[in-house]
Write a protein that holds these residues in place. Sequence first.
Motif, short mmCIF file in Angstrom:
data_model
loop_
_atom_site.label_atom_id
_atom_site.label_comp_id
_atom_site.label_asym_id
_atom_site.label_seq_id
_atom_site.Cartn_x
_atom_site.Cartn_y
_atom_site.Cartn_z
N SER B 180 1.01 -1.09 0.03
CA SER B 180 0.03 -0.03 0.09
C SER B 180 0.85 1.19 -0.02
O SER B 180 2.17 1.26 0.53
CB SER B 180 -0.99 -0.19 1.08
N ASP B 183 2.11 2.33 3.58
CA ASP B 183 2.99 1.61 4.11
C ASP B 183 4.21 2.19 3.49
O ASP B 183 5.15 2.02 4.15
CB ASP B 183 2.82 -0.06 4.07
N ASP B 186 5.57 5.48 4.80
CA ASP B 186 6.09 5.14 5.93
C ASP B 186 7.56 4.98 6.13
O ASP B 186 8.02 5.33 7.08
CB ASP B 186 5.23 4.42 6.74
N MET B 211 -4.58 2.94 2.02
CA MET B 211 -3.97 1.75 2.71
C MET B 211 -4.07 0.45 2.13
O MET B 211 -3.67 -0.59 2.73
CB MET B 211 -4.50 1.82 4.14
N SER B 212 -4.87 0.44 0.86
CA SER B 212 -4.83 -0.85 0.20
C SER B 212 -3.84 -1.27 -0.33
O SER B 212 -3.05 -0.42 -1.06
CB SER B 212 -6.00 -0.76 -1.15
N GLU B 361 -4.76 9.02 6.48
CA GLU B 361 -6.28 8.84 7.08
C GLU B 361 -7.28 9.29 6.56
O GLU B 361 -8.41 8.58 6.35
CB GLU B 361 -6.22 8.86 8.63
N GLU B 364 -8.20 7.58 3.28
CA GLU B 364 -8.79 6.64 3.41
C GLU B 364 -10.26 6.72 3.97
O GLU B 364 -11.01 5.68 3.56
CB GLU B 364 -7.66 5.49 4.53
N ALA B 365 -10.48 7.40 4.78
CA ALA B 365 -11.87 7.56 5.28
C ALA B 365 -12.98 7.97 4.24
O ALA B 365 -14.05 7.36 4.07
CB ALA B 365 -11.93 8.53 6.41
N TYR B 367 -12.50 7.00 1.31
CA TYR B 367 -12.55 5.39 0.46
C TYR B 367 -13.70 4.65 1.04
O TYR B 367 -14.38 3.84 0.58
CB TYR B 367 -11.15 4.96 0.37
N ASP B 368 -13.64 4.76 2.82
CA ASP B 368 -14.52 3.79 3.28
C ASP B 368 -15.96 4.13 2.78
O ASP B 368 -17.02 3.21 2.82
CB ASP B 368 -14.45 4.17 4.93
#
Lengths: 519, 538, 391
Positions: B180, B183, B186, B211-212, B361, B364-365, B367-368
Amino acid sequence: MPMPSFDALIIGAGPNGLAAAHRLQSAGRKVLLLEAGVPGGGAAACVPLAEGFAPQPLAHLSLNLDPRVAHGVELARHGLRWAAPDLATTALSPTGGHLRLDGPAGAALQGAVSEADRAAWAALRARLMRFAAVLTPLRQMPPPRLARGAGNPMLKLAMVGLKARMMGKAEFRELLRMFLTNVHDALNDELTDPLLKGALAFDATLGTWLAPRSPNSLLLWLDRLSGGVGGVQGAIGLPAGGMGALASTMVAAVQAKGVSLRSNARVARVLVEGDRAAGVVLDSGEEIRAPLVVSSLSPKATLLGLVGSRHLDAGLITRARHLKARGGAAKLHLALRGLPDFRGADPKTRLVIAPSEEAVERAFNPVKYGQVPEAPVMEIILPSAFEPGHAPAGQHVLSAIVQYAPHAPKDPEVARAVLLEASLRQLEAHAPGLRSLILKADMLMPYDIEARWGLPGGNWHGGELSVEQMLFLRPLPGLAQYATPVEGLWLASVGCHPGGGISGSAGWNAAGAIMGVGK
Amino acid sequence: MSYDALIIGAGHNGLVAACYLARAGLKVCVVEKNNWIGGAAVSRELYPGFTYSNCSYVSSLFRPEIMRDLELSKHGLQILPYEGGAMFTESGGYLGMFRDHDANRREMARHSKRDAEAYDRYARDILRHCRFIRPLLMRRPPDPASFRPRDLAELAWLGKQMFDLSEMAMYDMIRFWTMSIADYLDEYFENPVVKAYQAVGSIIGTALGPMSPGTAYVLLHHAMGDVDGNVGAWGYARGGMGSITKALAASLRAAGGQIRAGVAVEQVLVRNGRAVGVALANGDEIRASRVVSNMDVRRTFLRHVAEKELPGDFVKRVKAFKTRGSSGKLNIALDGLPRFTALPEGAPNVKGDMHFTDSIEKMEAAYDDWKDGRFSREPFQDVMIPTLIDPTMTPPGKHFMSCFVQYAPPKIEGRDWTDADRDAFGRACLDQIERAAPGFKNLVLHVEVRTPRELEAEVGLTEGNIFQGELTFDQLLFNRPVPGYADYRSPVRDLWICGSSTHPGGGVMGAPGRNAAAEILRDMKLPAKDMSDAYAVL
Amino acid sequence: MNALTHYETPLLQTPFHARTSAANKMHSWGPWAGYASVLTYEDLAMEHSSIRNAASVYDLCPMVKYRIEGPEAMAFLNRLTVRNVAKLSVGGVQYTVWCDDAGHLIDDGTLFRMSPDRFRLCCQERHLPWLLDSAYGFDVAIREETEEVAALSLQGPTSASVLAAAGSDVTGLKPFRMADFAFVGGEVTISRTGFTGDLGYELWTVPELALPLWDHLFAAGAQHGLRPIGSDALNIARLEAGFIITGYDFTPAPQCVREDRLRSPVEMGLGWLIDWEKGHFTGRRALLRAKPKWAFVGLEVDGNIGAEGAILYHDQKTEVGMITGACWSPTLKKSIALAQVQAAHAAGGNLWAEIYALRELHYAKMMMRARVVDRPFFQTDRRRATPPARF
């Protein structure tokens, strides 16, 4: 009394440490096994639950005990028996319309599922089992290196490739397509039943830091399906006496082989002299010397903690720090005054609460942000329903793996309480009255698991199992063949290839690599 | 009237394929259902005096070899590099992007001194991956299940590319392909805003969150292009993205090809297992020795080819080909230049890409929401004002703003989008810009809001997927679009596919069209005239 | 740092900018690490001549500097760099290099030991992430302090005399040593270091004292032939001295896209720096295993044409290397060059440089014999003599 001298020191008496010890000792090395707590540890080590109740292990089922280890260590001769060698699974419905999956990896399906779905599942299962079987031999060897002339076991690798190609052109292509696909698509391409997809998606992602929609997640399902019990691929077993008994059987076998065992001997660091491992120093300051040191602690803990920056390159230390180890699963233990009723579900099955594949995905969402899901999904077993000895007569133990749990929430205490409450709510919804049976509840969050079992981030695999940390990338590029840059120091941990579960594979492979098997 | 090749769809890949075929001497016709040509590389005037890049809005991937082969600059195409860019933070600050290396470092250092100095190694690693992938773009992927000499040779070539790297470089490349972006970043950076800005390219057009796993590759897909050799840079087509397809159309006509707009294909005609032409919606038929579809693979085979002509397994795989749309678009006519208050007066950053999602984040949210079948309550936007570079698109002093938005699902909680949904989606985007540029809304003269519904209805992209198929590994290289059919062919003889559903995938790249043309000419045993080799990667 | 400056002043100005810009009569600027740096102030030949004949001042500020401090600073540096830092006493300076895990060169630099637990590392490239990552497990703090230090290089035979005239007695200062001197209410640290292979010093102070220091030096230097020099003149001097520059003579590993361009210290002729006995350092194991494929050599090239960028051939046929830096040496009256050659050709013999010289819009192409010679090309007793004589 002078210390007897040893050929090899093994740090950590979990399944991998035990497997490595046994194999090395069998090959004529004098082995001393050092365990910080009580031997038989690793994820099969137990924590106390309540007065009169058996202590509970982290891993409550056996999925991938390495047959080489089981035979090599002669577990059967040393008393390993199965309470259930091929556990059925019940996909729990909150309304009682459960599904039951019998046989290895759900070979037979009972419940209200359409004919189309039954046929589709049979075909998908067969395909996944076939793919998993192709990959299984890779578990039983050190990962190859991506380098010319690296001494790779070319014959074995060629056999894997040949076996894959022998499936036929169409299946081979499907393997290459599905290899890095995600569980969500793999399920929704074939199936419609939410409860069935939920249970399968749950199994596929159990113990990972991925959700069904995450690309690459299917490979982890294949990895799970490449295990088995007693030579039956995909079977899940409950040992008689629980997983703790499996561990103590291994300890007995290893001791019988002549391995020396020391409990309460926590290793503080590995002694490095002249760029070679020369032994270990215990917490107490005691030095034990040997030319060979094998660590079955996680690679992260070994490299960063036991060896340290002074003996390793800066780039490697940085890679070790970045090694991903997010535990996404919590462990719940309940001492119950009676047997809970999951709306008629057979308590002698593995009970799964995962109402749909989306529910699994949704349970993962908050964990990405360090929060707790409102509706966790879980795997439940009631060991006391199978056999006595786990709880006082008439009383019961419930052991559940709860997904997902944050590994580093802002407030660990609050997160634990919130996840416990959410889990109990979920349990109560599926087994009305369960809450009133609770004598004691113990929720072990990933950080509790880290503290108790020494697994970084509370990750079962001692480092996440994900494509970028598998095979020759596991635990780290350059360390996948179990050797470390420090001569005489080896890794033999769940954090190494092929990863976690109570398998002993990494320990067995590492011992083979140490002995130069196949070279 | 019969053609040597009939191309369905006047998008950029269809036109590229048509151009090469026409130049090789084939009698070529391109049919287009809309009254305008260009597909998703289109400039249209929906508000008087304002040209919009209605769909795609920036260019980097378009292969310079194609521009040269097809003489596109002679036919009016100019690609202009742009400068600047900014990620606005919730706290009222910003992280700017500058073309100058040291200015950029100093800007990053305002947020993190460490990250500022980490950027070089990060840029090096991305460039390494670009160097590996670029030679793959204009080659036909091998079929690993085949024992034909050509496939074996191509596999061997791929293997050699790999093994020419050092062992550690190979490991790092495999990690990069599968990780991802969250990662991956990071491992280089610590600051959330720096990471968020770097992650932008990893989600654009993609039904995945940062995060995928696999999103690092998507970033590469957006970084492997170049403007004038500046790898990873993006630019504008002067006059909007339609200038690319206009130049292609002019090039095609100059080569003797034909384009018929406003002609909708109903069905590909198949006789004895061979494509022989198309039947049009108006009942007419056009005969051709071969048919090349620039439509996405699902649209082509599930809507315009009779199912009986196709093997069941193929149809099943096409049905399972993932084309989930994830993005929407706002095209806005502005009465003046909005003032982004976080930026110092006169800062050049407004001339580039602007974003308001200051952490991974939050991306990503967003995307949720998509996963649950909703458009993102706090969307991620890629906002540009091309008129700051190219003043020809609007009257002087006025501006065109292009807002690419994620995430927008193909369906809202399982049902079709309504106009009310679309308007609410548009409002969420406008509100977000207004917060960073107070008074912005008062400048708005006209807004075109495009959701996956509009994208599918107008341009024909199934489920509004801008890449004609998701860019995940199960749909890349030899898996794209369907294992065994990554060679631009289909189960029907003489029916070819040339759109972004094929290797190497989406974006205004032209490589699929060129690769398809190369395969067709090879199949006809004709020399590929005017098709130069891919530029060497030095 | 003011955000506005990023586009208004794409290049930063050093603390000496008011003086360097006034002296830069040719308006000849080049970017160096994000700073405007003078290439030639007035006359390249005169500037080079001042380095070897009198005294020169060069603005060193863009050099990247890190402060490394803490009880385990020495242990940290011993793990970071290839030399033995235990042998560097307080007040000493060490030329050193450091590598990545694979033993590939990251950069070279000078390491100053200010106190038992405090060091300064000066280098060409930026390395904060690598230094911080390397610090994991060590009790040490690392801070980038480039902008907090103003630095001048004072080089040339009369440089000690200039300092004496300026009131700083450096006669006892040995090569690679440093000392602090009071200066208008503050302090200037003077180290006997430099990049010219000649007698010379480097002066370090706070930015606030930069302009007074410049003025003070030039007032004192008026009698000693002091003049400011730009990077072009310095480059000739450093070639004569046989010194390498990161990014010119080798590509630093963190920026190296093409793996075949990576070089180890041994391949850059710096193997002598490595202390194999001091214990582990990053890259040690890889360096022990590695077989050098390249060598770094000094060349004398026939003819009088600078051989910058020339490809090297064996027997005029086989390509075996490349010249990374070259010039006509005004001091030696020879054409000299630094080159990477394949290890098998490290000793030279039958080496040829293919030189293209642009003369009135035509390239004169020539094959010139290149002989491997010892470095430095130019060697002088002035460099080491303590106390320095009146040269």
